[in-house]
Design a protein around this motif. Sequence first.
Motif, mmCIF file in Angstrom:
data_model
loop_
_atom_site.group_PDB
_atom_site.id
_atom_site.type_symbol
_atom_site.label_atom_id
_atom_site.label_comp_id
_atom_site.label_asym_id
_atom_site.label_seq_id
_atom_site.Cartn_x
_atom_site.Cartn_y
_atom_site.Cartn_z
ATOM 1 N N ILE A 141 8.327 0.008 -0.945
ATOM 2 C CA ILE A 141 7.982 -0.336 -2.148
ATOM 3 C C ILE A 141 8.312 0.758 -3.118
ATOM 4 O O ILE A 141 8.893 0.560 -4.359
ATOM 5 N N GLY A 142 8.258 1.919 -2.843
ATOM 6 C CA GLY A 142 8.554 3.131 -3.724
ATOM 7 C C GLY A 142 9.820 2.912 -4.300
ATOM 8 O O GLY A 142 10.135 3.556 -5.467
ATOM 9 N N ASP A 143 10.945 2.434 -3.673
ATOM 10 C CA ASP A 143 12.189 2.281 -3.971
ATOM 11 C C ASP A 143 12.422 1.140 -4.744
ATOM 12 O O ASP A 143 13.634 0.952 -5.538
ATOM 13 N N LEU A 144 11.619 0.121 -4.611
ATOM 14 C CA LEU A 144 11.912 -1.254 -5.207
ATOM 15 C C LEU A 144 10.927 -1.577 -6.286
ATOM 16 O O LEU A 144 11.250 -2.657 -7.113
ATOM 17 N N ALA A 145 9.605 -1.194 -5.857
ATOM 18 C CA ALA A 145 8.577 -2.257 -6.687
ATOM 19 C C ALA A 145 7.338 -1.264 -7.183
ATOM 20 O O ALA A 145 6.495 -1.865 -7.497
ATOM 21 N N GLY A 146 7.645 0.088 -7.476
ATOM 22 C CA GLY A 146 6.671 0.892 -7.730
ATOM 23 C C GLY A 146 6.059 1.922 -6.808
ATOM 24 O O GLY A 146 6.779 2.587 -6.554
ATOM 25 N N SER A 147 4.857 1.857 -6.539
ATOM 26 C CA SER A 147 4.477 2.965 -5.514
ATOM 27 C C SER A 147 3.588 2.172 -4.319
ATOM 28 O O SER A 147 2.879 1.342 -4.821
ATOM 29 N N SER A 148 3.396 2.985 -3.398
ATOM 30 C CA SER A 148 2.596 2.409 -2.377
ATOM 31 C C SER A 148 1.807 3.650 -1.439
ATOM 32 O O SER A 148 2.560 4.869 -1.300
ATOM 33 N N GLU A 149 0.651 3.435 -0.906
ATOM 34 C CA GLU A 149 0.250 4.347 0.036
ATOM 35 C C GLU A 149 -0.081 3.827 1.306
ATOM 36 O O GLU A 149 -0.557 2.894 1.441
ATOM 37 N N VAL A 150 0.890 4.255 2.298
ATOM 38 C CA VAL A 150 0.618 3.648 3.661
ATOM 39 C C VAL A 150 -0.090 4.375 4.488
ATOM 40 O O VAL A 150 0.303 5.627 4.915
ATOM 41 N N ARG A 151 -1.209 3.976 4.968
ATOM 42 C CA ARG A 151 -1.893 4.900 6.122
ATOM 43 C C ARG A 151 -2.001 4.063 7.316
ATOM 44 O O ARG A 151 -2.828 3.172 7.771
ATOM 45 N N PRO A 152 -1.291 4.490 8.445
ATOM 46 C CA PRO A 152 -0.959 3.757 9.570
ATOM 47 C C PRO A 152 -2.457 3.778 10.386
ATOM 48 O O PRO A 152 -3.190 4.878 10.291
ATOM 49 N N ASP A 153 -3.006 2.706 10.991
ATOM 50 C CA ASP A 153 -3.844 2.602 11.916
ATOM 51 C C ASP A 153 -3.539 1.658 13.204
ATOM 52 O O ASP A 153 -3.202 0.623 12.960
ATOM 53 N N TRP A 154 -3.693 2.487 14.136
ATOM 54 C CA TRP A 154 -3.219 1.930 15.642
ATOM 55 C C TRP A 154 -4.277 0.685 15.986
ATOM 56 O O TRP A 154 -3.962 -0.196 16.667
ATOM 57 N N ALA A 155 -5.557 0.943 15.680
ATOM 58 C CA ALA A 155 -6.668 0.133 15.911
ATOM 59 C C ALA A 155 -6.188 -1.339 15.971
ATOM 60 O O ALA A 155 -6.556 -2.118 17.200
ATOM 61 N N PRO A 156 -5.882 -2.059 14.845
ATOM 62 C CA PRO A 156 -5.520 -3.278 14.914
ATOM 63 C C PRO A 156 -4.368 -3.983 15.855
ATOM 64 O O PRO A 156 -4.387 -4.729 16.397
ATOM 65 N N VAL A 157 -3.529 -2.854 16.125
ATOM 66 C CA VAL A 157 -2.355 -3.327 16.933
ATOM 67 C C VAL A 157 -2.991 -3.287 18.554
ATOM 68 O O VAL A 157 -2.643 -4.270 19.211
ATOM 69 N N ALA A 158 -3.771 -2.300 18.830
ATOM 70 C CA ALA A 158 -4.113 -2.382 20.310
ATOM 71 C C ALA A 158 -5.251 -3.450 20.327
ATOM 72 O O ALA A 158 -5.047 -4.151 21.389
ATOM 73 N N THR A 159 -5.943 -3.931 19.435
ATOM 74 C CA THR A 159 -7.016 -5.098 19.602
ATOM 75 C C THR A 159 -6.263 -6.497 19.546
ATOM 76 O O THR A 159 -6.430 -7.279 20.499
ATOM 77 N N ARG A 160 -5.027 -6.295 18.719
ATOM 78 C CA ARG A 160 -4.234 -7.834 18.669
ATOM 79 C C ARG A 160 -3.543 -7.805 20.170
ATOM 80 O O ARG A 160 -3.627 -8.875 20.731
ATOM 81 N N ILE A 161 -2.897 -6.774 20.711
ATOM 82 C CA ILE A 161 -2.292 -6.902 22.055
ATOM 83 C C ILE A 161 -3.532 -7.206 23.298
ATOM 84 O O ILE A 161 -3.396 -8.049 23.879
ATOM 85 N N ARG A 162 -4.744 -6.906 23.091
ATOM 86 C CA ARG A 162 -5.653 -6.801 24.153
ATOM 87 C C ARG A 162 -6.270 -8.159 23.787
ATOM 88 O O ARG A 162 -6.186 -9.116 25.097
#
Length: 450
Positions: free
Chosen positions: A67-88
């Motif tokens: 987004i920073g390069d194309l459309a403004g600014s963003s802050e990305v804070r990764p969280d593994w919990a939704p990934v682990a939950t979705r897989i399980r």
Amino acid sequence: MATNNCDVVVIGLGPGGEATATALAQAGLSVVGIDERLVGGECPYFGCIPSKMIIRAADALAEGRRIGDLAGSSEVRPDWAPVATRIRDEATDDWDDKVAVDRLEDAGVRFVRGHARLAGPRTVEVDGQRFEAARGVVLNPGTAPAAPPIDGLADTPYWSNREVLRIESLPASLAVIGGGAIGAEIAQAVSRFGVRVTVLEVADRILAPEEPEASALVADVFGKEGIQVLSEVKIASVSYDDGHFSLDLGGTTVEADKLLVAAGRKPNLDELGLDTVGLDPSARSVEVDERMRAGEGLWAIGDVTGKGAFTHMSMYQSAVAVRDILDQDGPTADYRAVPRVTFTDPEVGSVGMTEKQARDAGLNVRVGLTDLSASARGWIAKAEGLVKLVEDADRGVLVGATAVGPSGGEILSMLTTAVHAEVPTATLKSMIYAYPTFHRAVEDALGKLA
Ligand SMILES: Cc1cc2nc3c(=O)[nH]c(=O)nc-3n(C[C@H](O)[C@H](O)[C@H](O)COP(=O)(O)OP(=O)(O)OC[C@H]3O[C@@H](n4cnc5c(N)ncnc54)[C@H](O)[C@@H]3O)c2cc1C
């Protein structure tokens, strides 16, 4: 030992085995399906599906950072919990195959959980039961993760695909032995979640079976994303102490909190009783003909046939074997246009022969190579990628192609059609390519065939 009669026994219910057992039962045969682990095999529980869920999440993070390069600014804070939950919860039902077993039994298959062994032609034993199969036996035992014989490795708590796809939290650092499709996909995905990743590859490049241009492009992207790629390494030993792995490269050392070994697969053939039907249990694969026949009343499908370790191959071969067992007309197996996709970003989609394979086969080769930015879509998207075409100039048809880009695996569909149906290159050149799409790069590559 109790003896039961049936028409067909399917040993191993990976994607192809499950499809075979279901189709034969629905056609009215009495079918026994046996699996010692989970019905569906590696793909839904430890392979394609959970790994692609991780990649989908990692791609979202990468897109957010663009987004920073194309459309403004963003802050990305990764969280593994939704990934682990979705897989399980969504992908694997907590690694429970009840839904798959119910589906199989609803189709009329008799399911037995246990380790099956051949006990002679058309005969299978499992947990004290013997099955005599009037038509025969279909083998779909698949593969298990293999580890290279590196000093000390076996004594460490390293991860294979079966552990890494079940993790509830991410380590700070990860070393990955093997820069093939599985290693590269996981390496990039977890790196995008903030894990410090080192990929160690014995060959001179990652994604070694692919075109060198594709390997170089992905390695370049990995470098820009902060993934350390070490090629042509020789790992002298691995040790584990105080929660840390240490990999001795003979002079230098790589340290990491966790270690993923993604360096090949071992066919599940040694405990299958292959010797009782005259086959070699120590072979790397089961030899099959174009109808998937491996012997009298014996068929084999999937990874163990050595024709390509892909879910789509297992399903394709299942359809061929089912036709043969049911005595139906239809095409036999043809491996000229096997598609494969590595779901890195950019994706690497390829089909048929590489340039080297075509030259080694003695073909009169012409090659067309273009940057994806040759398509307006690639330029607009600031996408990295390429299209490479390999033509048999004497016949004027493509025998191989590679598409690297944000939708490399999707661009691949038209290239697979071209290779499979032997569409003349002249016809491909005469087509209209929609503007502005990534696949317009194919038209540019066709124009560059030389
Ligand atoms: C991390 C990872 C990612 C992958 N991603 C992709 C992808 O994106 N696309 C793709 O096409 N492919 C992918 N693959 C490959 C894909 O998972 C396999 O090609 C696919 O599962 C087909 O394998 P198969 O049909 O040979 O059997 P498998 O899926 O290996 O299943 C074999 C089954 O046989 C059972 N079995 C074995 N021996 C016995 C026995 N003696 N008695 C009873 N049961 C037995 C096993 O328990 C297992 O359930 C991936 C693999 C991995 C590891």
